[in-house]
Design a protein around this motif. Structure first.
Motif, mmCIF file in Angstrom:
data_model
loop_
_atom_site.group_PDB
_atom_site.id
_atom_site.type_symbol
_atom_site.label_atom_id
_atom_site.label_comp_id
_atom_site.label_asym_id
_atom_site.label_seq_id
_atom_site.Cartn_x
_atom_site.Cartn_y
_atom_site.Cartn_z
ATOM 1 N N ARG A 1 0.841 -1.212 0.000
ATOM 2 C CA ARG A 1 0.000 0.000 0.000
ATOM 3 C C ARG A 1 0.866 1.249 0.000
ATOM 4 O O ARG A 1 0.611 2.198 -0.737
ATOM 5 N N LEU A 2 1.919 1.235 0.868
ATOM 6 C CA LEU A 2 2.790 2.409 0.963
ATOM 7 C C LEU A 2 3.560 2.631 -0.333
ATOM 8 O O LEU A 2 3.850 3.757 -0.709
ATOM 9 N N GLY A 3 3.898 1.531 -1.019
ATOM 10 C CA GLY A 3 4.641 1.628 -2.281
ATOM 11 C C GLY A 3 3.814 2.235 -3.387
ATOM 12 O O GLY A 3 4.355 2.783 -4.348
ATOM 13 N N ASN A 4 2.485 2.130 -3.289
ATOM 14 C CA ASN A 4 1.567 2.731 -4.255
ATOM 15 C C ASN A 4 1.893 2.338 -5.705
ATOM 16 O O ASN A 4 1.968 3.202 -6.593
ATOM 17 N N GLY A 5 2.147 1.050 -5.913
ATOM 18 C CA GLY A 5 2.382 0.547 -7.276
ATOM 19 C C GLY A 5 3.816 0.645 -7.756
ATOM 20 O O GLY A 5 4.127 0.231 -8.877
ATOM 21 N N ASP A 6 4.718 1.189 -6.919
ATOM 22 C CA ASP A 6 6.132 1.294 -7.312
ATOM 23 C C ASP A 6 6.724 -0.112 -7.524
ATOM 24 O O ASP A 6 6.627 -0.973 -6.648
ATOM 25 N N GLU A 7 7.336 -0.297 -8.691
ATOM 26 C CA GLU A 7 7.852 -1.624 -9.085
ATOM 27 C C GLU A 7 8.888 -2.173 -8.090
ATOM 28 O O GLU A 7 8.857 -3.352 -7.736
ATOM 29 N N THR A 8 9.772 -1.292 -7.612
ATOM 30 C CA THR A 8 10.825 -1.738 -6.670
ATOM 31 C C THR A 8 10.201 -2.214 -5.363
ATOM 32 O O THR A 8 10.584 -3.254 -4.824
ATOM 33 N N ILE A 9 9.216 -1.454 -4.876
ATOM 34 C CA ILE A 9 8.556 -1.827 -3.612
ATOM 35 C C ILE A 9 7.804 -3.150 -3.798
ATOM 36 O O ILE A 9 7.817 -4.018 -2.914
ATOM 37 N N LEU A 10 7.170 -3.317 -4.959
ATOM 38 C CA LEU A 10 6.449 -4.574 -5.220
ATOM 39 C C LEU A 10 7.408 -5.756 -5.202
ATOM 40 O O LEU A 10 7.064 -6.840 -4.725
ATOM 41 N N ARG A 11 8.622 -5.534 -5.673
ATOM 42 C CA ARG A 11 9.618 -6.620 -5.677
ATOM 43 C C ARG A 11 10.099 -6.913 -4.250
ATOM 44 O O ARG A 11 10.284 -8.059 -3.872
ATOM 45 N N TYR A 12 10.274 -5.862 -3.446
ATOM 46 C CA TYR A 12 10.644 -6.078 -2.028
ATOM 47 C C TYR A 12 9.529 -6.857 -1.323
ATOM 48 O O TYR A 12 9.793 -7.775 -0.550
ATOM 49 N N ALA A 13 8.285 -6.456 -1.611
ATOM 50 C CA ALA A 13 7.141 -7.138 -0.986
ATOM 51 C C ALA A 13 7.102 -8.604 -1.400
ATOM 52 O O ALA A 13 6.811 -9.481 -0.582
ATOM 53 N N ALA A 14 7.413 -8.862 -2.673
ATOM 54 C CA ALA A 14 7.418 -10.250 -3.164
ATOM 55 C C ALA A 14 8.449 -11.085 -2.395
ATOM 56 O O ALA A 14 8.187 -12.241 -2.039
ATOM 57 N N VAL A 15 9.618 -10.489 -2.145
ATOM 58 C CA VAL A 15 10.659 -11.206 -1.380
ATOM 59 C C VAL A 15 10.141 -11.502 0.034
ATOM 60 O O VAL A 15 10.295 -12.618 0.547
ATOM 61 N N LEU A 16 9.476 -10.512 0.642
ATOM 62 C CA LEU A 16 8.899 -10.713 1.986
ATOM 63 C C LEU A 16 7.827 -11.816 1.948
ATOM 64 O O LEU A 16 7.756 -12.649 2.863
ATOM 65 N N GLY A 17 7.043 -11.837 0.881
ATOM 66 C CA GLY A 17 6.009 -12.867 0.716
ATOM 67 C C GLY A 17 6.600 -14.261 0.639
ATOM 68 O O GLY A 17 5.991 -15.236 1.090
#
Lengths: 45, 238
Positions: free
Chosen positions: B141-157
């Motif tokens: 949510r905080l990343g608001n669609g930012d590709e880098t943040i989505l990739r960090y989130a994927a690693v956390l997932g």
């Protein structure tokens, strides 16, 4: 509280949570509908 | 006046009609079994009926988080938006189910253990699991669609799912007090009546169908959201 009371509380919590989640999905659906309408209106102009 | 099917496009026979109908029928049957058909368990009494849903809520959440890890790995490898949307949908519904595990567990524990909560290894690991996927969703949510943040989130997932095997073996590994819910060494206790087994099977089917339905709805809304964002971007460029 009796065991029956705890049982009732547990299942009430489950149904209330599912109800609110479905409500939140409904709100998202309505928001998307509004966005689609806005885009349609902008396209027709 | 627009209807909900306007948002989703055409009405889909499986996810819009069959899946919710099947979920409703399965849920009503499961409730009938849990509250009317199955007898009280000998040792825990009526409160044991919480477990028919509590256990499956946990297993469905675990399945959802495993799916988050698999689709996140797929997203990191291919950049697929579909994979990312399914990861987010499974994380959200999985978090809802885990929250309910953390609510129904203490409501069972109070009459059986005498306390709502104890820092037993399995309970603690469940809180950790909840926190990991809550952080995953907040990061997105905080990343608001930012590709880098989505990739960090994927690693956390992906990393977060490692908590699940630990959680499952925690009872044996650290000798916790969380019970082996369905089976008991006492020949008279546990699921001794055949209708209890049916109660377990039916509640599992009902919650499995509900999980699938909620994930399909959530992923579909995310897909429409993506399309709208894309169209808005295109019309801005023109």
């Amino acid at each position: 509280m009796s065991g029956l009371g705890f049982l009732a509380m547990a299942y009430t919590a489950i149904w209330v949570a599912f109800f609110f989640y479905l409500m939140s999905l409904g709100r998202r659906a309505r928001r998307l509908e509004q966005e689609i309408e806005t885009l349609r209106a902008a396209k027709e102009r | 006046m627009s209807s909900r099917s306007d948002v989703a496009g055409r009405l889909r026979p499986w996810s819009d009609v069959a899946l919710p109908a099947l979920t409703g029928v399965a849920m009503l049957t499961a409730i009938l079994f849990v509250f009317v058909v199955v007898p009280d368990e000998k040792v825990q009494g009526v409160v044991q009926r919480i477990f028919y849903f509590h256990v499956h809520l946990a297993w469905m959440a675990f399945g959802g988080f495993v799916f988050v890890a698999a689709t996140s790995a797929w997203y990191l490898r291919t950049g697929s938006r579909v994979a990312d949307r399914y990861a987010e949908a499974n994380a959200e519904v999985g978090l809802l189910f885990t929250t309910l595990v953390l609510i129904t567990g203490p409501l069972w524990a109070r009459p059986i253990w005498g306390v709502y909560w104890t820092w037993d290894p399995r309970l603690t690991m469940t809180v950790v699991l909840w926190a990991i996927y809550a952080a995953y969703l907040m990061l997105r949510r905080l990343g608001n669609g930012d590709e880098t943040i989505l990739r960090y989130a994927a690693v956390l997932g992906i990393v977060g799912v490692l908590d699940i095997p630990l959680l499952i073996i925690a009872v044996r590994l650290w000798r916790g007090i969380h019970p082996a819910v369905m089976l008991s060494d006492d020949p008279e206790a546990g699921l001794r009546d055949p209708t209890m087994i049916w109660g377990v099977i039916l509640s599992g089917i009902a919650l499995g169908l509900l999980f699938a339905w909620l994930v399909s709805l959530r992923a579909r809304f995310a897909a429409i959201d993506d399309q709208l964002a894309l169209r808005a971007l295109e019309s801005e460029r023109r």
